[in-house]
Design a protein around this motif. Structure first.
Motif, PDB file in Angstrom:
ATOM      1  N   LEU A  82     -25.391 -37.223  23.953  1.00  0.00           N
ATOM      2  CA  LEU A  82     -25.217 -36.090  24.960  1.00  0.00           C
ATOM      3  C   LEU A  82     -25.352 -34.838  24.094  1.00  0.00           C
ATOM      4  O   LEU A  82     -25.584 -34.556  22.903  1.00  0.00           O
ATOM      5  CB  LEU A  82     -23.647 -36.265  25.160  1.00  0.00           C
ATOM      6  CG  LEU A  82     -23.213 -37.530  25.936  1.00  0.00           C
ATOM      7  CD1 LEU A  82     -21.581 -37.202  26.376  1.00  0.00           C
ATOM      8  CD2 LEU A  82     -23.880 -37.922  27.028  1.00  0.00           C
ATOM      9  N   SER A  83     -25.449 -33.927  25.171  1.00  0.00           N
ATOM     10  CA  SER A  83     -25.799 -32.444  24.593  1.00  0.00           C
ATOM     11  C   SER A  83     -24.558 -31.874  24.347  1.00  0.00           C
ATOM     12  O   SER A  83     -23.448 -32.276  24.640  1.00  0.00           O
ATOM     13  CB  SER A  83     -26.847 -31.706  25.832  1.00  0.00           C
ATOM     14  OG  SER A  83     -25.852 -31.439  26.898  1.00  0.00           O
ATOM     15  N   ALA A  84     -24.580 -30.604  24.037  1.00  0.00           N
ATOM     16  CA  ALA A  84     -23.476 -29.793  23.749  1.00  0.00           C
ATOM     17  C   ALA A  84     -22.601 -29.627  25.084  1.00  0.00           C
ATOM     18  O   ALA A  84     -21.252 -29.363  25.239  1.00  0.00           O
ATOM     19  CB  ALA A  84     -23.310 -28.440  22.990  1.00  0.00           C
ATOM     20  N   LEU A  85     -23.232 -29.668  26.344  1.00  0.00           N
ATOM     21  CA  LEU A  85     -22.853 -29.373  27.575  1.00  0.00           C
ATOM     22  C   LEU A  85     -22.513 -30.721  28.288  1.00  0.00           C
ATOM     23  O   LEU A  85     -21.860 -30.844  29.385  1.00  0.00           O
ATOM     24  CB  LEU A  85     -23.917 -28.642  28.606  1.00  0.00           C
ATOM     25  CG  LEU A  85     -24.350 -27.342  28.226  1.00  0.00           C
ATOM     26  CD1 LEU A  85     -25.135 -26.897  28.933  1.00  0.00           C
ATOM     27  CD2 LEU A  85     -23.143 -26.506  28.284  1.00  0.00           C
ATOM     28  N   GLY A  86     -22.413 -31.884  27.566  1.00  0.00           N
ATOM     29  CA  GLY A  86     -22.094 -33.076  27.975  1.00  0.00           C
ATOM     30  C   GLY A  86     -23.288 -33.907  29.093  1.00  0.00           C
ATOM     31  O   GLY A  86     -22.625 -34.860  29.455  1.00  0.00           O
ATOM     32  N   LYS A  87     -24.365 -33.220  28.767  1.00  0.00           N
ATOM     33  CA  LYS A  87     -25.241 -34.031  29.679  1.00  0.00           C
ATOM     34  C   LYS A  87     -26.012 -34.920  28.607  1.00  0.00           C
ATOM     35  O   LYS A  87     -26.385 -34.880  27.501  1.00  0.00           O
ATOM     36  CB  LYS A  87     -26.122 -33.125  30.306  1.00  0.00           C
ATOM     37  CG  LYS A  87     -25.377 -32.173  31.474  1.00  0.00           C
ATOM     38  CD  LYS A  87     -26.310 -31.166  32.298  1.00  0.00           C
ATOM     39  CE  LYS A  87     -25.291 -30.790  33.181  1.00  0.00           C
ATOM     40  NZ  LYS A  87     -26.335 -29.946  34.200  1.00  0.00           N
ATOM     41  N   TYR A 253     -16.862 -38.444  19.884  1.00  0.00           N
ATOM     42  CA  TYR A 253     -18.339 -38.546  19.789  1.00  0.00           C
ATOM     43  C   TYR A 253     -18.650 -37.117  20.400  1.00  0.00           C
ATOM     44  O   TYR A 253     -17.935 -36.283  21.010  1.00  0.00           O
ATOM     45  CB  TYR A 253     -18.904 -39.705  20.529  1.00  0.00           C
ATOM     46  CG  TYR A 253     -18.710 -39.909  21.979  1.00  0.00           C
ATOM     47  CD1 TYR A 253     -19.243 -39.122  22.931  1.00  0.00           C
ATOM     48  CD2 TYR A 253     -17.751 -40.906  22.412  1.00  0.00           C
ATOM     49  CE1 TYR A 253     -18.874 -39.156  24.381  1.00  0.00           C
ATOM     50  CE2 TYR A 253     -17.337 -40.998  23.502  1.00  0.00           C
ATOM     51  CZ  TYR A 253     -18.071 -40.019  24.518  1.00  0.00           C
ATOM     52  OH  TYR A 253     -17.751 -40.506  26.010  1.00  0.00           O
ATOM     53  N   THR A 254     -19.871 -36.744  20.081  1.00  0.00           N
ATOM     54  CA  THR A 254     -20.478 -35.517  20.735  1.00  0.00           C
ATOM     55  C   THR A 254     -20.168 -35.195  22.146  1.00  0.00           C
ATOM     56  O   THR A 254     -20.674 -36.060  23.065  1.00  0.00           O
ATOM     57  CB  THR A 254     -22.072 -35.197  20.413  1.00  0.00           C
ATOM     58  OG1 THR A 254     -22.045 -35.567  19.105  1.00  0.00           O
ATOM     59  CG2 THR A 254     -22.564 -33.841  20.965  1.00  0.00           C
ATOM     60  N   SER A 255     -19.491 -33.974  22.467  1.00  0.00           N
ATOM     61  CA  SER A 255     -19.232 -33.634  23.896  1.00  0.00           C
ATOM     62  C   SER A 255     -18.291 -34.483  24.510  1.00  0.00           C
ATOM     63  O   SER A 255     -18.222 -34.755  26.022  1.00  0.00           O
ATOM     64  CB  SER A 255     -20.400 -33.564  24.735  1.00  0.00           C
ATOM     65  OG  SER A 255     -21.446 -32.499  23.985  1.00  0.00           O
ATOM     66  N   GLU A 256     -17.526 -35.389  23.992  1.00  0.00           N
ATOM     67  CA  GLU A 256     -16.433 -36.307  24.658  1.00  0.00           C
ATOM     68  C   GLU A 256     -15.513 -35.429  25.564  1.00  0.00           C
ATOM     69  O   GLU A 256     -15.268 -35.973  26.308  1.00  0.00           O
ATOM     70  CB  GLU A 256     -15.735 -37.217  23.759  1.00  0.00           C
ATOM     71  CG  GLU A 256     -15.045 -38.374  24.066  1.00  0.00           C
ATOM     72  CD  GLU A 256     -13.904 -38.889  23.296  1.00  0.00           C
ATOM     73  OE1 GLU A 256     -13.483 -40.055  23.749  1.00  0.00           O
ATOM     74  OE2 GLU A 256     -13.897 -38.597  22.092  1.00  0.00           O
ATOM     75  N   GLU A 257     -14.904 -34.481  24.745  1.00  0.00           N
ATOM     76  CA  GLU A 257     -13.604 -33.511  25.670  1.00  0.00           C
ATOM     77  C   GLU A 257     -14.418 -33.155  26.953  1.00  0.00           C
ATOM     78  O   GLU A 257     -13.939 -32.974  27.754  1.00  0.00           O
ATOM     79  CB  GLU A 257     -13.404 -32.586  24.662  1.00  0.00           C
ATOM     80  CG  GLU A 257     -12.218 -32.035  25.207  1.00  0.00           C
ATOM     81  CD  GLU A 257     -11.658 -30.886  24.189  1.00  0.00           C
ATOM     82  OE1 GLU A 257     -10.806 -30.032  24.648  1.00  0.00           O
ATOM     83  OE2 GLU A 257     -12.029 -30.919  22.954  1.00  0.00           O
ATOM     84  N   LYS A 258     -15.571 -32.446  26.427  1.00  0.00           N
ATOM     85  CA  LYS A 258     -16.330 -31.879  27.912  1.00  0.00           C
ATOM     86  C   LYS A 258     -16.539 -32.695  28.906  1.00  0.00           C
ATOM     87  O   LYS A 258     -16.313 -32.558  30.225  1.00  0.00           O
ATOM     88  CB  LYS A 258     -17.797 -31.218  27.523  1.00  0.00           C
ATOM     89  CG  LYS A 258     -17.449 -29.946  26.539  1.00  0.00           C
ATOM     90  CD  LYS A 258     -18.694 -29.278  26.062  1.00  0.00           C
ATOM     91  CE  LYS A 258     -18.514 -28.294  25.130  1.00  0.00           C
ATOM     92  NZ  LYS A 258     -17.921 -27.129  25.834  1.00  0.00           N
ATOM     93  N   THR A 259     -17.037 -33.922  28.539  1.00  0.00           N
ATOM     94  CA  THR A 259     -17.394 -35.132  29.600  1.00  0.00           C
ATOM     95  C   THR A 259     -16.203 -35.433  30.587  1.00  0.00           C
ATOM     96  O   THR A 259     -15.984 -35.752  31.438  1.00  0.00           O
ATOM     97  CB  THR A 259     -18.034 -36.347  28.953  1.00  0.00           C
ATOM     98  OG1 THR A 259     -19.086 -35.814  28.377  1.00  0.00           O
ATOM     99  CG2 THR A 259     -18.307 -37.287  29.965  1.00  0.00           C
TER     100      THR A 259
END
Length: 373
Positions: A82-87, A253-259
């Motif tokens: 995922l990217s920093a934006l959760g995509k 993992y990367t961007s888990e919280e945003k997702t």
């Protein structure tokens, strides 16, 4: 009167008919198509800390590859980066590195994204002792069913025995049983004939990337940069929860919280679904509907977007949520070409219903422990 010429012609006709019958029987017995995945590249991540390093990036739990009791054991894991934006930047297959030395993993990724992924993994590594390099000595194939069988899970003809060795792996596709198997070979796999001696079931014929794309589009499965558009979709929109690409009980993992926050506030509105053009072949060739074009329905102008297609079949990101209105299955319109389309609920989805009105998504409580109230 007996004529040698007539007798010869008769024997020849019978011989030709018998060959046709034998070929027809052989075609019916063929269960799999072997497709060399020339659109993919392999990356080797090695070093004592390679497992921990990748575990902190990817959406799935790589402990499935280990011989432990905490999670179920698998030979291959499907996951997202995922990217920093959760995509989703890339979808990745991670293979157990038994065919290599300890501390090494093999990543399968779209060929167009492989150089960028390799640079990204190298750039993010500041303290860990790992190596990231391209793999040139392993050939990658996919074994998919020749035709889709509605009784797939009941049909033992589509079950092969997994093979795990130092130089050869035949593993089940971790997403769906209907997608068959992945094959990695370091002892000869350049040509179709090279892989046959290592497979127990010989009822296999050679296919191409077109066969592979058409088959997965009929299932409604996206894969690779052409289908997903790197950095454009959230993981649940790509059916990551249905395709075993997301773990709900691993660490951060990367961007888990945003997702989680995105889908905690509202249910999933759009998902990748199979579509089919309902028109004449001449009309399809004339308009040749391109990707990233809009689809409308009778009641909703912006119903979704065509993601990719192969012939009449394709995949699109469509609305699957409607508060009270039945989601249209037939009579969709491709806006740019004006061609009619239809969609359907894939059989492998958790719910096979014609009207989808999902309530607020109920994820396990442990997903939300990291989110402040």
């Amino acid at each position: 009167m007996w004529c040698p010429l007539t007798s010869c012609l008769l024997r020849r006709q019978l011989s030709l008919k018998s060959k046709v019958i034998i070929n027809a029987i052989n075609r019916r017995k063929t269960h799999f198509c072997a497709v060399k995945l020339t659109n993919k590249r392999l990356i080797r991540v090695s070093g004592a800390e390679s497992f921990i390093y990748l575990q902190s990036f990817l959406t799935n739990d790589l402990r499935h590859l280990l011989n432990g009791e905490e999670v179920s054991q698998r030979s291959c894991v499907y996951t997202f980066l995922l990217s920093a934006l959760g995509k989703v930047l890339a979808d990745i297959f991670v293979y157990k590195a038994k065919l290599l030395s300890d501390g090494e993993l093999i990543l399968e990724v779209d060929a167009s994204l492989a150089p960028a992924l390799r640079r990204l993994l190298i750039a993010y590594n500041t303290t860990r002792n790992i190596r990231v390099e391209a793999v040139d000595d392993i050939d990658l194939w996919a074994l998919i069913p020749k035709t889709y069988d509605e009784r797939f899970n009941e049909n033992n003809d589509f079950i092969l025995k997994e093979v795990i060795s130092d130089d050869f792996q035949l593993v089940t596709d971790p997403r769906l049983p209907q997608l068959g198997y992945r094959l990695l070979s370091r002892i000869g796999g350049k040509e179709f004939q090279d892989i046959l001696p290592f497979i127990e079931d010989k009822r296999i014929e050679e296919g191409n990337i077109g066969h592979y794309r058409s088959y997965k589009y009929k299932l409604g499965v996206s894969e690779g940069n052409e289908d997903m558009l790197s950095g454009f979709y959230f993981p649940f929109e790509l059916n990551g929860d249905y395709l075993n690409a997301i773990s709900v009980d691993k660490g951060l993992y990367t961007s888990e919280e945003k997702t989680i926050k995105v889908y905690m506030k509202k249910p999933i509105v759009k998902r990748i679904m199979p579509v089919q053009f309902v028109c004449q072949q001449s009309e399809l060739y004339e308009h040749s509907p391109p990707p990233s074009t809009n689809i409308s329905s009778k009641y909703i102008r912006n119903f979704g977007t065509l993601r990719n297609r192969k012939g009449f079949n394709g995949i699109a990101c469509l609305r699957v949520l409607s508060n009270e209105t039945q989601v249209p299955i037939e009579d969709l319109i491709h806006i740019q070409s004006g061609l009619k389309m239809k969609t359907w609920i894939p059989e492998w989805w958790p719910q096979r219903i014609n009207q989808i009105a999902f309530p607020e998504t109920n994820y396990p409580e442990n997903l939300f422990n990291i989110i402040p109230t």
